[in-house]
Design a protein around this motif. Structure first.
Motif, PDB file in Angstrom:
ATOM      1  N   PRO A 187       0.838  -1.211   0.000  1.00 49.47           N
ATOM      2  CA  PRO A 187       0.000   0.000   0.000  1.00 49.47           C
ATOM      3  C   PRO A 187       0.866   1.251   0.000  1.00 49.47           C
ATOM      4  O   PRO A 187       1.954   1.264   0.579  1.00 49.47           O
ATOM      5  N   TYR A 188       0.392   2.277  -0.669  1.00 52.23           N
ATOM      6  CA  TYR A 188       1.136   3.532  -0.723  1.00 52.23           C
ATOM      7  C   TYR A 188       0.628   4.490   0.338  1.00 52.23           C
ATOM      8  O   TYR A 188      -0.567   4.745   0.453  1.00 52.23           O
ATOM      9  N   ARG A 189       1.543   5.020   1.123  1.00 59.05           N
ATOM     10  CA  ARG A 189       1.242   6.063   2.102  1.00 59.05           C
ATOM     11  C   ARG A 189       2.148   7.242   1.781  1.00 59.05           C
ATOM     12  O   ARG A 189       3.347   7.184   2.052  1.00 59.05           O
ATOM     13  N   PRO A 190       1.597   8.306   1.211  1.00 61.51           N
ATOM     14  CA  PRO A 190       2.449   9.432   0.798  1.00 61.51           C
ATOM     15  C   PRO A 190       3.064  10.141   1.994  1.00 61.51           C
ATOM     16  O   PRO A 190       2.524  10.084   3.100  1.00 61.51           O
ATOM     17  N   PRO A 191       4.201  10.797   1.778  1.00 60.71           N
ATOM     18  CA  PRO A 191       4.764  11.608   2.864  1.00 60.71           C
ATOM     19  C   PRO A 191       3.799  12.739   3.202  1.00 60.71           C
ATOM     20  O   PRO A 191       3.009  13.162   2.350  1.00 60.71           O
ATOM     21  N   LEU A 192       3.868  13.210   4.424  1.00 59.53           N
ATOM     22  CA  LEU A 192       2.977  14.265   4.875  1.00 59.53           C
ATOM     23  C   LEU A 192       3.747  15.556   5.082  1.00 59.53           C
ATOM     24  O   LEU A 192       4.892  15.541   5.521  1.00 59.53           O
ATOM     25  N   ASP A 193       3.088  16.680   4.785  1.00 58.71           N
ATOM     26  CA  ASP A 193       3.711  17.971   5.055  1.00 58.71           C
ATOM     27  C   ASP A 193       3.576  18.279   6.553  1.00 58.71           C
ATOM     28  O   ASP A 193       2.972  17.502   7.295  1.00 58.71           O
ATOM     29  N   PRO A 194       4.150  19.376   7.026  1.00 57.80           N
ATOM     30  CA  PRO A 194       4.108  19.681   8.466  1.00 57.80           C
ATOM     31  C   PRO A 194       2.695  19.781   9.047  1.00 57.80           C
ATOM     32  O   PRO A 194       2.498  19.611  10.242  1.00 57.80           O
ATOM     33  N   ASN A 195       1.700  20.034   8.189  1.00 57.93           N
ATOM     34  CA  ASN A 195       0.314  20.116   8.657  1.00 57.93           C
ATOM     35  C   ASN A 195      -0.420  18.786   8.569  1.00 57.93           C
ATOM     36  O   ASN A 195      -1.606  18.709   8.844  1.00 57.93           O
ATOM     37  N   GLY A 196       0.279  17.737   8.149  1.00 63.52           N
ATOM     38  CA  GLY A 196      -0.332  16.417   8.062  1.00 63.52           C
ATOM     39  C   GLY A 196      -1.002  16.108   6.746  1.00 63.52           C
ATOM     40  O   GLY A 196      -1.606  15.055   6.583  1.00 63.52           O
ATOM     41  N   ALA A 197      -0.908  16.993   5.762  1.00 64.29           N
ATOM     42  CA  ALA A 197      -1.521  16.763   4.454  1.00 64.29           C
ATOM     43  C   ALA A 197      -0.557  15.981   3.557  1.00 64.29           C
ATOM     44  O   ALA A 197       0.656  16.180   3.626  1.00 64.29           O
ATOM     45  N   PRO A 198      -1.092  15.089   2.720  1.00 69.53           N
ATOM     46  CA  PRO A 198      -0.214  14.356   1.791  1.00 69.53           C
ATOM     47  C   PRO A 198       0.527  15.324   0.871  1.00 69.53           C
ATOM     48  O   PRO A 198      -0.013  16.344   0.463  1.00 69.53           O
ATOM     49  N   THR A 199       1.763  15.002   0.564  1.00 67.37           N
ATOM     50  CA  THR A 199       2.561  15.859  -0.305  1.00 67.37           C
ATOM     51  C   THR A 199       3.389  15.018  -1.262  1.00 67.37           C
ATOM     52  O   THR A 199       3.671  13.857  -0.998  1.00 67.37           O
ATOM     53  N   ASN A 200       3.769  15.601  -2.364  1.00 68.96           N
ATOM     54  CA  ASN A 200       4.661  14.978  -3.328  1.00 68.96           C
ATOM     55  C   ASN A 200       6.063  15.485  -3.030  1.00 68.96           C
ATOM     56  O   ASN A 200       6.283  16.692  -2.933  1.00 68.96           O
ATOM     57  N   ARG A 201       7.017  14.615  -2.901  1.00 67.75           N
ATOM     58  CA  ARG A 201       8.365  14.991  -2.521  1.00 67.75           C
ATOM     59  C   ARG A 201       9.108  15.765  -3.608  1.00 67.75           C
ATOM     60  O   ARG A 201      10.165  16.315  -3.371  1.00 67.75           O
ATOM     61  N   GLU A 202       8.589  15.802  -4.821  1.00 63.94           N
ATOM     62  CA  GLU A 202       9.326  16.399  -5.926  1.00 63.94           C
ATOM     63  C   GLU A 202       8.608  17.543  -6.625  1.00 63.94           C
ATOM     64  O   GLU A 202       9.225  18.277  -7.379  1.00 63.94           O
ATOM     65  N   ALA A 203       7.329  17.730  -6.390  1.00 66.73           N
ATOM     66  CA  ALA A 203       6.529  18.666  -7.179  1.00 66.73           C
ATOM     67  C   ALA A 203       6.939  20.119  -6.991  1.00 66.73           C
ATOM     68  O   ALA A 203       6.690  20.936  -7.861  1.00 66.73           O
ATOM     69  N   ASP A 204       7.559  20.469  -5.893  1.00 72.48           N
ATOM     70  CA  ASP A 204       7.869  21.873  -5.617  1.00 72.48           C
ATOM     71  C   ASP A 204       9.334  22.212  -5.862  1.00 72.48           C
ATOM     72  O   ASP A 204       9.830  23.209  -5.369  1.00 72.48           O
TER      73      ASP A 204
END
Length: 176
Positions: A133-150
């Motif tokens: 199962p995929y569990r995306p990394p979370l940003d400091p606020n707990g929202a899923p984030t993409n590690r490369e998009a920014d």
């Protein structure tokens, strides 16, 4: 942050130390990070001023490991602790302008600047194996984030080529 103010001829160790220090900074009050690297280099790395008493340039400073990765959230499946900068810059633009040659120097393939979702060892996405199962990394606020998009990377030249310098300076950086 103004880089290496006191050292106008930084060595590779001084550059690595600078990025270690920047990686521990808190960027909560900032909207973005912009890094400009202007040096001699080859694909995936830059060189620096010689160590005291030596004639040859120091380095290499590996761009992916010594610079870029310090601002990337770690993969969820690894026990790596994120840097303060990677946490506080999550979701914010990280811009890297690299004005350096990208000659082959023992490289066989162009190097992707970040550690991508595909890793060695049979994983297919962010360290996962087929069927996990995929569990995306979370940003400091707990929202899923993409590690490369920014992240944004701009290089003075394409892989395996030299960068251009004119009588007035860098052709690449003058456009910025």
């Amino acid at each position: 942050v103004q880089a290496l103010q006191s050292d106008r001829r930084p060595t590779a160790d001084a550059i690595r130390k600078l990025f270690d220090e920047v990686a521990e900074m808190n960027f909560d009050d900032y909207d973005a990070l912009m890094v400009v690297i202007a040096s001699h280099g080859h694909e995936g790395a830059v060189m620096a001023w010689p160590e005291d008493g030596k004639d040859e340039m120091s380095g290499p400073v590996e761009l992916r490991e010594d610079v870029f990765r310090k601002f990337q959230l770690p993969q969820h499946s690894r026990a790596t602790v994120p840097t303060n900068a990677s946490r506080t810059l999550a979701g914010k633009p990280k811009i890297f302008l690299v004005d350096a040659c990208r000659g082959a120097q023992a490289m066989h393939n162009a190097q992707y600047p970040l550690h991508t979702a595909v890793d060695a060892g049979g994983s297919v996405f962010d360290g996962l194996n087929h069927g996990d199962p995929y569990r995306p990394p979370l940003d400091p606020n707990g929202a899923p984030t993409n590690r490369e998009a920014d992240f944004f990377f701009a290089y003075a030249t394409v892989p395996f080529n030299t960068a251009g310098v004119s009588d007035t300076g860098s052709v690449f950086l003058s456009s910025f």
